[in-house]
Design a protein around this motif. Structure first.
Motif, PDB file in Angstrom:
ATOM      1  N   ASP A 108      70.511 -58.914  48.552  1.00  0.00           N
ATOM      2  CA  ASP A 108      69.251 -59.243  47.888  1.00  0.00           C
ATOM      3  C   ASP A 108      68.161 -59.615  48.885  1.00  0.00           C
ATOM      4  O   ASP A 108      68.320 -60.563  49.657  1.00  0.00           O
ATOM      5  N   CYS A 109      67.084 -58.870  48.853  1.00  0.00           N
ATOM      6  CA  CYS A 109      65.974 -59.136  49.774  1.00  0.00           C
ATOM      7  C   CYS A 109      64.689 -59.308  48.960  1.00  0.00           C
ATOM      8  O   CYS A 109      64.320 -58.428  48.178  1.00  0.00           O
ATOM      9  N   PRO A 110      64.001 -60.439  49.126  1.00  0.00           N
ATOM     10  CA  PRO A 110      62.751 -60.616  48.401  1.00  0.00           C
ATOM     11  C   PRO A 110      61.634 -59.784  49.025  1.00  0.00           C
ATOM     12  O   PRO A 110      61.540 -59.699  50.258  1.00  0.00           O
ATOM     13  N   ILE A 111      60.839 -59.162  48.195  1.00  0.00           N
ATOM     14  CA  ILE A 111      59.730 -58.347  48.703  1.00  0.00           C
ATOM     15  C   ILE A 111      58.497 -58.573  47.831  1.00  0.00           C
ATOM     16  O   ILE A 111      58.613 -58.997  46.680  1.00  0.00           O
ATOM     17  N   ILE A 112      57.351 -58.291  48.426  1.00  0.00           N
ATOM     18  CA  ILE A 112      56.103 -58.264  47.645  1.00  0.00           C
ATOM     19  C   ILE A 112      55.688 -56.805  47.513  1.00  0.00           C
ATOM     20  O   ILE A 112      55.488 -56.122  48.516  1.00  0.00           O
ATOM     21  N   LEU A 113      55.592 -56.354  46.286  1.00  0.00           N
ATOM     22  CA  LEU A 113      55.186 -54.975  46.044  1.00  0.00           C
ATOM     23  C   LEU A 113      53.671 -54.902  45.893  1.00  0.00           C
ATOM     24  O   LEU A 113      53.066 -55.836  45.338  1.00  0.00           O
ATOM     25  N   PRO A 114      53.073 -53.842  46.355  1.00  0.00           N
ATOM     26  CA  PRO A 114      51.615 -53.717  46.212  1.00  0.00           C
ATOM     27  C   PRO A 114      51.230 -53.431  44.762  1.00  0.00           C
ATOM     28  O   PRO A 114      52.078 -53.434  43.870  1.00  0.00           O
ATOM     29  N   ALA A 115      49.966 -53.127  44.535  1.00  0.00           N
ATOM     30  CA  ALA A 115      49.477 -52.869  43.179  1.00  0.00           C
ATOM     31  C   ALA A 115      50.305 -51.765  42.529  1.00  0.00           C
ATOM     32  O   ALA A 115      50.636 -50.769  43.172  1.00  0.00           O
ATOM     33  N   GLY A 116      50.636 -51.955  41.279  1.00  0.00           N
ATOM     34  CA  GLY A 116      51.461 -50.976  40.584  1.00  0.00           C
ATOM     35  C   GLY A 116      51.526 -51.284  39.112  1.00  0.00           C
ATOM     36  O   GLY A 116      50.733 -52.067  38.583  1.00  0.00           O
ATOM     37  N   ALA A 117      52.495 -50.670  38.461  1.00  0.00           N
ATOM     38  CA  ALA A 117      52.667 -50.891  37.021  1.00  0.00           C
ATOM     39  C   ALA A 117      54.103 -50.556  36.669  1.00  0.00           C
ATOM     40  O   ALA A 117      54.825 -49.967  37.476  1.00  0.00           O
TER      41      ALA A 117
END
Lengths: 477, 466
Positions: B393-402
């Motif tokens: 499990d790796c935390p990530i920040i995803l860019p703009a999306g839906a």
């Protein structure tokens, strides 16, 4: 990862899935890493490499047919300020069903805000949600694409730009301001719709119903849908247009119903006519009478006795047969004229006690003024505060402190919370939730103070809606 | 605040609880103490032995209480300590107008609001506040010989553990080779039973943490569609091979020991010179609560550093027995606070403890983090795997999306303005409302196969998705 490696990985995967040594199936470079070890160790090394390749060198293959929903429409009111959301969530949590949650949304809407969609969304099937949520109801119902804007007026040209819930809200608005224009629209656009849609379009005619609607409603008597014919008949009956011509024959249901009612005389000096239900002898008679009250029109019935609607209501002997009273009130609600409904409501509220509660059957027909009168009456009596919960369509946030303090309701609540009967306390807590909806902010604030002073723990969740109500006072949109 | 020491004495379950509570009455144990006098409530956060502070609340009106600790004593020492501070130092409580969400949550679930205060027993037999307040007698001083004997015994135990763990990893290696020989199709079908057996063996050989991980492997596989399971099995087993090799290469490595055998204590981490300390503003992104097959509940609280220029995360991890019942979270998603965190030494420091709470942080949007390499939302995951390929499990920040749906109603996160580009499958089902919102940024956990959404920033503010 190059194509050779990908092909090698696929072979390895297939080999491992079926079982057995897969070393020979690996890409050449991977074999170099895994060589010079025992057969088991070779497999484990390849497994470690394959795991990393799957993890970082391959990406999930996105389906080509990913489908997005249209954007959630922006509503006409601003969202509730963030700092009030904890109070809102507490109130929503205490509200046990969809109707009570909707009431919270109605109170908030009356103060100029809408709820955050992750806190509450109106159900697509629930029509009692505040009109401001119509775009969300349409969105939930699966409306696709960019359509409708409440900023536009509903006209024949913009008709298709509205989704059903938004269109209904616009039609109701139009009926209240320009009823003839709304009727023309319904007439023009309804003809080509299905029976279900036609029924939904005709229903708003009850707002601003007038004599000018008669020709259109009469034209619907030939509609191919039975439900549409029935709805049109009721609306006509409300306008005094007799739906079922009385032929007096044996098949005449109105005559049959009239036979269940006996005419009498009362008074010594000024003799006046009275109407009372005939005493019934069997359950079959009771069932038949119930059916007839439900299917006949009030106007037809009073015509049978040669009276006006108001005169008949005035002559009815309430209290002789509770069931007959209830059926009559329902009949008036469905097919009585506006004047008859108002007359009946005034009569019942003036009678007080359990008769006043029959007014709850008239809720859909009453204007907000009469609803307020009823609510004040219930508060004044404090005999059956639970009935407050049954007042459909009541306005939010108007109840003044005097309305509470003058009657017996406040002292009833105080004694419930200061006493030691759990049942009384629980019941009083439910009334607090209702009052949280009805009260204006000042009343809400004062009521919290009163019931806490009487012994209700200040942290009681039943105060949730009252606290939200009071907090909304200082938040103009 | 109407509290007196006699009430506390009467409510305490036993003298030991009073003694333990006395030690917790120091102000430094309580980063947060607040009261709402109008509601007659006091509450606070007490730093216990877990990663998360315990949330303690007390109704002075009817003596109702709630604590998030797993103690089986009612009231627990934290409640008693909170009442004690309330009775003796009411000025320690900050006066506030609004109750936090977690207090509201408790109030909303209380069964019998409105009951009069519980009647305290007439006599608090065998319990005494005075006795609990007396300082403990000093422990006897250990002589040099005894200390040496103790250290020798410790060294011997460490050697024994290392030998046992080494044997455990040998058995694990053999077991993995057996699974490959027998075929992963059969492994996937019978993984529950097979994993249970090897996990039990690993527990016997003191590789407890590894056993717990293998015990959870079937659940991870079953969460996927059947056609994805063989690849997932390859990934999971391959990571175990890597972890075993890494441990053999560095058996004293703190991170590897933690992943294979046992974790350090809170005190050891706080005293460790290798533990990174970060003082910053943190936002609670979300929680992940899982009941494991070994009857423990793991409660992970994911945090985002709001002052870091690149996304930095922390996870507060607590375990408690499932038999202790449902625990309310120590934090609510969206909470923001200023704190000094101490990270467990690791190649990718994530697991942390709160060393010191320094107050609340201001609400607002997340910082604008720079996008990943060449617009790849999984670039952070790749870097994470470079450092520690045995982790999932790796935390990530995803860019703009839906969020979009596939034909089987499965949810996918899709980058904005790139409808035919990368999309990542989302675990579980998502709220229908989410499908109509544009997400400016999304925090999630990526495990190589699925995204677990934690929180998003959107045009209508922050969205709790965990």
């Amino acid at each position: 990862m190059n194509e050779l490696e990908q092909a090698g990985l696929a072979r390895l995967r297939d080999g491992w899935v079926s079982g057995g040594a897969a070393f020979e199936l690996a890409p050449a470079e991977w074999k170099d890493v895994a060589a010079a070890a025992s057969p088991d160790e070779q497999e484990r090394r390849l497994l470690a490499i394959a795991a990393q390749a799957l993890d970082v060198a391959l990406r999930p293959a996105a389906p080509k047919t990913l489908k997005r929903r249209p954007p959630l429409p922006v509503l006409a009111l601003p969202m509730l300020p963030e700092r009030l959301r904890p109070l809102l969530r507490a109130a929503l949590k205490y509200a046990t069903d969809a109707r009570l949650k909707t009431r919270v949304a109605t109170l908030v809407a009356s103060r100029g805000f809408v709820l955050h969609p992750m806190d509450w969304m109106p159900a697509a099937s629930y029509q009692e949600s505040p009109e401001v949520y119509a775009p969300w109801i349409d969105w939930q119902a699966g409306a696709e694409g960019e359509k409708q804007s409440r900023r536009e007026h509903l006209t024949a040209e913009t008709w298709d730009d509205f989704y059903p819930a938004a269109r209904r809200a616009a039609l109701v608005d139009l009926r209240r301001t320009m009823p003839a224009l709304a009727r023309t629209l319904i007439e023009t656009k309804g003809a080509s719709e299905s029976a279900e849609v036609r029924l939904a379009l005709i229903e708003p005619l009850r707002f601003g119903l007038g004599a000018a609607d008669v020709p259109f409603l009469k034209s619907l008597s030939a509609d191919r849908s039975g439900k549409v014919r029935e709805m049109a008949g009721r609306l006509l009956a409300r306008l005094g247009e007799h739906g079922n011509p009385a032929d007096g024959g044996s098949e005449d249901p109105t005559a049959e119903l009239a036979a269940f009612i006996e005419e009498g005389k009362a008074g010594f000096i000024r003799r006046r006519t009275t109407y009372a239900p005939v005493k019934l002898k069997s359950p079959a008679q009771q069932a038949r009478r119930a059916d007839l009250f439900a299917s006949c029109y009030f106007g037809d019935l009073v015509a049978r006795f040669g009276k006006t609607e108001a005169d008949f209501i005035g002559a009815w002997q309430f209290g002789v047969d509770d069931n007959a009273d209830l059926f009559l009130v329902r009949m008036v609600s469905v097919s009585g004229g506006d004047a008859a409904v108002a007359c009946l409501a005034d009569l019942l509220v003036a009678a007080g006690g359990k008769l006043a509660l029959l007014v709850l059957q008239l809720m859909l027909r009453l204007d907000s003024g009469r609803k307020r009168v009823l609510i004040r009456q219930i508060l004044n009596d404090a005999q059956n505060l639970a009935a407050l919960n049954l007042v459909e369509g009541a306005e939010a946030g108007w109840l003044e402190w005097g309305d509470l303090a003058k009657g017996k309701a406040l002292s009833a609540l105080r004694s419930a919370f200061s006493g030691d009967k759990d049942v009384m306390k629980r019941s009083a807590e439910q009334h607090l939730e209702t009052m949280g909806f009805l009260a204006n902010p000042l009343t809400a604030e004062k009521l919290i103070g009163e019931v806490v002073a009487a012994g209700l723990p200040p942290a009681s969740p039943s105060l949730g809606l009252l606290r939200l109500n009071a907090a909304l006072a200082g938040n103009p949109p | 605040m109407q509290l007196d020491l006699k009430t506390i004495e009467a409510l305490a379950p036993d003298q030991a609880s009073l003694g333990a509570a006395a030690k917790l009455t120091k102000r430094s144990n309580w980063p947060r103490l607040e009261t709402n006098e109008q509601l007659g409530l006091i509450w606070g956060e007490c730093q216990g032995s877990g990663s998360n502070p315990y949330r303690v609340m007390f109704d002075t009106g009817d003596h109702g209480y709630k604590c998030t600790c797993p103690s089986r004593k009612f009231p627990c020492k934290h409640i008693l300590a909170l009442m004690w501070i309330g009775a003796t130092a009411p000025a320690s409580f900050a006066l506030v107008d609004q109750t936090p969400d977690w207090v509201n949550d408790w109030l909303g679930r209380r069964r019998k609001p409105g009951q009069p205060p519980a009647q305290a027993p007439a006599r608090a037999e065998g319990k005494s506040i005075d006795e609990a307040s007396r300082p403990e007698q000093n422990a006897p001083v250990e002589d040099a010989a005894a200390a040496e004997r103790r250290e020798t015994a410790q060294r011997r135990r460490a050697e024994d553990t290392r030998s046992a763990v080494s044997a455990a990893l040998d058995e694990l290696d053999q077991w993995i080779a057996d699974q490959l020989r027998l075929g992963l199709a059969g492994f996937v079908d019978a993984c529950s039973e097979r994993c249970r057996r090897i996990a039990a063996r690993l527990v016997d050989l003191k590789a407890t943490a590894l056993a717990g991980r293998i015990d959870e492997l079937p659940a991870r596989l079953m969460a996927l569609r059947s056609e994805e399971r063989p690849d997932a099995a390859i990934r999971e087993l391959g990571k175990l091979v890597l972890l075993a090799k890494a441990w053999r290469a560095a058996p004293d490595d703190a991170e590897l020991k933690r992943l294979v055998s046992t974790s350090e204590t809170r005190d050891q981490i706080l005293a460790s010179p290798d533990a990174v300390q970060v003082e910053s503003d943190w936002e609670v992104l979300g929680e992940k609560i899982e009941t494991r097959r070994d009857s423990l509940v793991s409660h992970a609280t994911w945090l985002l550093d709001l002052k870091s220029s690149a996304p930095r995360f922390a996870v507060l991890l607590d375990f408690f027995p499932a038999s202790a019942g449902r625990r309310s979270g120590a934090f609510a998603p969206g909470d923001r606070f200023r704190a000094r965190l101490v990270f467990y030494p690791s190649r990718n420091p994530l697991r942390a403890l709160i060393a010191e709470r320094l107050g609340d942080a201001a609400p607002g949007a997340w910082p604008a983090f720079p996008e990943g390499t060449a617009g790849d939302p999984l670039a952070a995951y790749t870097a994470f795997q470079d450092g520690a390929p045995w982790l999932s499990d790796c935390p990530i920040i995803l860019p703009a999306g839906a969020i979009a749906l596939d034909e089987k109603e499965g949810a996918w996160w899709q980058a904005a303005g790139d409808p035919h580009g990368i999309a990542l499958p989302v675990a579980g089902s998502v709220s229908q409302t989410l499908l109509g919102l544009d997400l400016a940024a999304t925090a999630a956990l990526w495990n190589g196969a699925r995204l677990e959404l934690l929180a998003s920033q959107s045009s209508i503010g922050r969205l709790d998705l965990s």
